[in-house]
Design a protein around this motif. Sequence first.
Motif, PDB file in Angstrom:
ATOM      1  N   GLU A 195     -46.364 -50.859  -5.424  1.00 47.41           N
ATOM      2  CA  GLU A 195     -47.181 -51.808  -4.674  1.00 47.41           C
ATOM      3  C   GLU A 195     -46.758 -51.808  -3.207  1.00 47.41           C
ATOM      4  OE1 GLU A 195     -49.711 -53.200  -5.911  1.00 47.41           O
ATOM      5  OE2 GLU A 195     -49.394 -53.189  -8.087  1.00 47.41           O
ATOM      6  N   SER A 196     -47.627 -52.313  -2.354  1.00 49.68           N
ATOM      7  CA  SER A 196     -47.357 -52.309  -0.917  1.00 49.68           C
ATOM      8  C   SER A 196     -46.495 -53.481  -0.472  1.00 49.68           C
ATOM      9  CB  SER A 196     -48.676 -52.329  -0.142  1.00 49.68           C
ATOM     10  OG  SER A 196     -49.429 -53.489  -0.479  1.00 49.68           O
ATOM     11  N   THR A 197     -46.481 -54.569  -1.253  1.00 47.09           N
ATOM     12  CA  THR A 197     -45.685 -55.754  -0.929  1.00 47.09           C
ATOM     13  C   THR A 197     -45.151 -56.370  -2.217  1.00 47.09           C
ATOM     14  OG1 THR A 197     -47.523 -57.330  -1.108  1.00 47.09           O
ATOM     15  CG2 THR A 197     -47.217 -56.255   1.035  1.00 47.09           C
ATOM     16  N   PHE A 198     -44.159 -57.237  -2.082  1.00 46.85           N
ATOM     17  CA  PHE A 198     -43.689 -57.979  -3.257  1.00 46.85           C
ATOM     18  C   PHE A 198     -44.784 -58.910  -3.758  1.00 46.85           C
ATOM     19  CE2 PHE A 198     -39.474 -56.925  -1.463  1.00 46.85           C
ATOM     20  CZ  PHE A 198     -38.886 -56.389  -2.599  1.00 46.85           C
ATOM     21  N   GLN A 199     -45.523 -59.461  -2.838  1.00 45.34           N
ATOM     22  CA  GLN A 199     -46.599 -60.383  -3.191  1.00 45.34           C
ATOM     23  C   GLN A 199     -47.591 -59.723  -4.145  1.00 45.34           C
ATOM     24  OE1 GLN A 199     -49.264 -61.662   0.033  1.00 45.34           O
ATOM     25  NE2 GLN A 199     -48.846 -63.775  -0.562  1.00 45.34           N
ATOM     26  N   GLN A 239     -49.682 -55.253   3.865  1.00 40.95           N
ATOM     27  CA  GLN A 239     -50.668 -55.293   2.784  1.00 40.95           C
ATOM     28  C   GLN A 239     -51.458 -53.994   2.686  1.00 40.95           C
ATOM     29  OE1 GLN A 239     -53.013 -58.918   2.930  1.00 40.95           O
ATOM     30  NE2 GLN A 239     -51.233 -60.122   3.546  1.00 40.95           N
ATOM     31  N   LYS A 240     -51.592 -53.297   3.818  1.00 34.71           N
ATOM     32  CA  LYS A 240     -52.301 -52.018   3.823  1.00 34.71           C
ATOM     33  C   LYS A 240     -51.342 -50.840   3.688  1.00 34.71           C
ATOM     34  CE  LYS A 240     -56.137 -53.742   6.662  1.00 34.71           C
ATOM     35  NZ  LYS A 240     -56.888 -53.589   7.942  1.00 34.71           N
ATOM     36  N   ARG A 255     -42.883 -61.114  12.383  1.00 39.35           N
ATOM     37  CA  ARG A 255     -44.233 -61.117  11.826  1.00 39.35           C
ATOM     38  C   ARG A 255     -45.089 -60.051  12.508  1.00 39.35           C
ATOM     39  NH1 ARG A 255     -41.265 -65.452   9.838  1.00 39.35           N
ATOM     40  NH2 ARG A 255     -42.259 -66.110   7.901  1.00 39.35           N
ATOM     41  N   LEU A 256     -45.935 -59.418  11.715  1.00 35.21           N
ATOM     42  CA  LEU A 256     -46.823 -58.376  12.222  1.00 35.21           C
ATOM     43  C   LEU A 256     -48.274 -58.818  12.068  1.00 35.21           C
ATOM     44  CD1 LEU A 256     -45.138 -55.300  10.463  1.00 35.21           C
ATOM     45  CD2 LEU A 256     -44.524 -56.330  12.657  1.00 35.21           C
ATOM     46  N   ASP A 257     -49.096 -58.459  13.040  1.00 36.92           N
ATOM     47  CA  ASP A 257     -50.529 -58.748  12.926  1.00 36.92           C
ATOM     48  C   ASP A 257     -51.322 -57.645  13.617  1.00 36.92           C
ATOM     49  OD1 ASP A 257     -50.732 -59.331  15.743  1.00 36.92           O
ATOM     50  OD2 ASP A 257     -49.944 -61.338  15.341  1.00 36.92           O
ATOM     51  N   ASP A 258     -52.621 -57.809  13.677  1.00 33.16           N
ATOM     52  CA  ASP A 258     -53.492 -56.761  14.215  1.00 33.16           C
ATOM     53  C   ASP A 258     -53.567 -56.747  15.739  1.00 33.16           C
ATOM     54  OD1 ASP A 258     -54.101 -55.925  11.659  1.00 33.16           O
ATOM     55  OD2 ASP A 258     -55.853 -57.237  11.482  1.00 33.16           O
ATOM     56  N   SER A 259     -52.817 -57.634  16.388  1.00 34.30           N
ATOM     57  CA  SER A 259     -52.887 -57.698  17.848  1.00 34.30           C
ATOM     58  C   SER A 259     -52.079 -56.589  18.519  1.00 34.30           C
ATOM     59  CB  SER A 259     -52.393 -59.065  18.345  1.00 34.30           C
ATOM     60  OG  SER A 259     -50.999 -59.221  18.085  1.00 34.30           O
ATOM     61  N   PHE A 260     -51.283 -55.862  17.743  1.00 33.94           N
ATOM     62  CA  PHE A 260     -50.502 -54.764  18.309  1.00 33.94           C
ATOM     63  C   PHE A 260     -50.273 -53.707  17.231  1.00 33.94           C
ATOM     64  CE2 PHE A 260     -47.512 -57.629  16.365  1.00 33.94           C
ATOM     65  CZ  PHE A 260     -46.503 -56.834  15.845  1.00 33.94           C
TER      66      PHE A 260
END
Length: 222
Positions: free
Chosen positions: A43-47, A89-90, A164-169
């Motif tokens: 899986e890509s994450t523990f979640q 997640q991706k 934390r990571l997001d789509d802004s960078f």
Amino acid sequence: MICCIGTEAYVTTAKGPLPGPDHFASSGLSFPCHQLIIPLSHESTFQAMGEDADKTYKDMTRFKEAMQAMVASQSKYKLGAVTWEISRQKGIHIHWQFLPVSHHLIRKGLVEAAFKVEAENQKYPTFQEEDLGPATNEPTDFFRVWIWADDGETGIQSKELVMRLDDSFRFDLQFGRRVMAKLLGLEARLSWRDVVQSTPEEIEDVNRFKSTFKPWDFSLEE
């Protein structure tokens, strides 16, 4: 190449280890000791693991802590360790990368500073000191690093830093390796593709790791 297998995770050598085979020789390690701790659950994450997340995280943590103990003991407390994770997640398959580092660099705060400065230079979000555990309720992607040292006298020093990571960078997936390469003076080995081990080298790496790790390898008893 697989070194040992637990109930929920396994340990492999890094295909293109950042340190060379003799990098830690003066500290008592005759192999690179750049290891990957990988969950059996793909899986890509523990979640994404659902009900398997907790037991998988615990098994991976057992391997991390066992290798930390091995590195400290084998080096007579000259070495601590850094372990990092990218949870996206991706992503494809979550894993941890484990690497020894001089305990002096950890005690002086230089390892922590290296991660924070590189993040600042790349204009990434600021690191926060947190204990996410398996992060099953974490809503965002993140990068985290555990910094650990035991000098045998003043006790264990351990810290978990989270970004934390997001789509802004656009996050550099080699960020952890890049930081450690600069810190250890191994920038010539930054790209793992440039330092891929031959099959005989990898087999020797695995055998030396297994021999050294044996007293701490709980998977042999399961």
